[in-house]
Design a protein around this motif. Structure first.
Motif, PDB file in Angstrom:
ATOM      1  N   THR A  48      -0.120   1.042   3.139  1.00 12.64           N
ATOM      2  CA  THR A  48      -0.732  -0.185   3.625  1.00 12.64           C
ATOM      3  C   THR A  48      -1.998  -0.373   2.823  1.00 12.64           C
ATOM      4  O   THR A  48      -2.871   0.490   2.813  1.00 12.64           O
ATOM      5  CB  THR A  48      -1.065  -0.089   5.137  1.00 12.64           C
ATOM      6  OG1 THR A  48       0.147   0.184   5.835  1.00 12.64           O
ATOM      7  CG2 THR A  48      -1.671  -1.375   5.643  1.00 12.64           C
ATOM      8  N   THR A  86       7.386   1.566   0.145  1.00  9.01           N
ATOM      9  CA  THR A  86       7.015   0.275   0.713  1.00  9.01           C
ATOM     10  C   THR A  86       5.513   0.122   0.565  1.00  9.01           C
ATOM     11  O   THR A  86       4.762   1.018   0.934  1.00  9.01           O
ATOM     12  CB  THR A  86       7.372   0.198   2.211  1.00  9.01           C
ATOM     13  OG1 THR A  86       8.750   0.482   2.372  1.00  9.01           O
ATOM     14  CG2 THR A  86       7.053  -1.166   2.778  1.00  9.01           C
ATOM     15  N   ASP A  88       2.653  -2.474   1.786  1.00 11.80           N
ATOM     16  CA  ASP A  88       2.355  -3.590   2.678  1.00 11.80           C
ATOM     17  C   ASP A  88       0.962  -4.111   2.346  1.00 11.80           C
ATOM     18  O   ASP A  88      -0.023  -3.404   2.510  1.00 11.80           O
ATOM     19  CB  ASP A  88       2.422  -3.105   4.121  1.00 11.80           C
ATOM     20  CG  ASP A  88       2.179  -4.191   5.135  1.00 11.80           C
ATOM     21  OD1 ASP A  88       1.699  -5.289   4.774  1.00 11.80           O
ATOM     22  OD2 ASP A  88       2.472  -3.942   6.326  1.00 11.80           O
ATOM     23  N   LYS A  93       5.320  -7.656   1.980  1.00  8.98           N
ATOM     24  CA  LYS A  93       5.730  -6.269   1.790  1.00  8.98           C
ATOM     25  C   LYS A  93       6.572  -6.188   0.525  1.00  8.98           C
ATOM     26  O   LYS A  93       7.398  -7.050   0.257  1.00  8.98           O
ATOM     27  CB  LYS A  93       6.559  -5.770   2.970  1.00  8.98           C
ATOM     28  CG  LYS A  93       5.755  -5.451   4.186  1.00  8.98           C
ATOM     29  CD  LYS A  93       6.615  -4.770   5.223  1.00  8.98           C
ATOM     30  CE  LYS A  93       5.768  -4.440   6.434  1.00  8.98           C
ATOM     31  NZ  LYS A  93       6.534  -3.704   7.431  1.00  8.98           N
TER      32      LYS A  93
END
Length: 101
Positions: A48, A86, A88, A93
């Motif tokens: 993130t 991933t 974000d 995303k």
């Protein structure tokens, strides 16, 4: 990344990393991809990252590098239990997987 790889007897299954606007995160792209490829098949990395004006250009460079070195097909990654990444960035995303050798 190098420190995480030192735990040879304990392989990771999943890792979540969160960076805020204050974090100065400079990653060696080549080492990052090598780290991903060294993980057991099915490993999941979630990042993130709250980008700001200072980090946006850096993130674009990372994104371009990952687009060259990894695949963007997450359905294939899930179906074949491939290593997944991933990132974000708030409203968007980004997904990649490490292809089989």
């Amino acid at each position: 990344m190098a420190e995480i790889q030192q735990a040879k007897n304990h392989s990771l299954r999943e890792l979540q990393i969160k960076f805020d606007n204050q974090t100065q995160w400079k990653l060696n792209f080549k080492e990052f991809v090598a780290f991903l490829k060294a993980q057991r098949r099915g490993f999941k990395l979630g990042i993130t990252w709250k980008t700001n004006a200072d980090s946006e250009f850096y993130f674009l460079e990372l994104q371009q590098y990952l687009n060259q070195k990894l695949e963007k097909n997450m359905e294939c990654a899930k179906r074949n239990k491939l290593t997944q990444v991933t990132i974000d960035c708030g409203m968007i995303k980004y997904f990649w997987c490490v292809p089989l050798p």
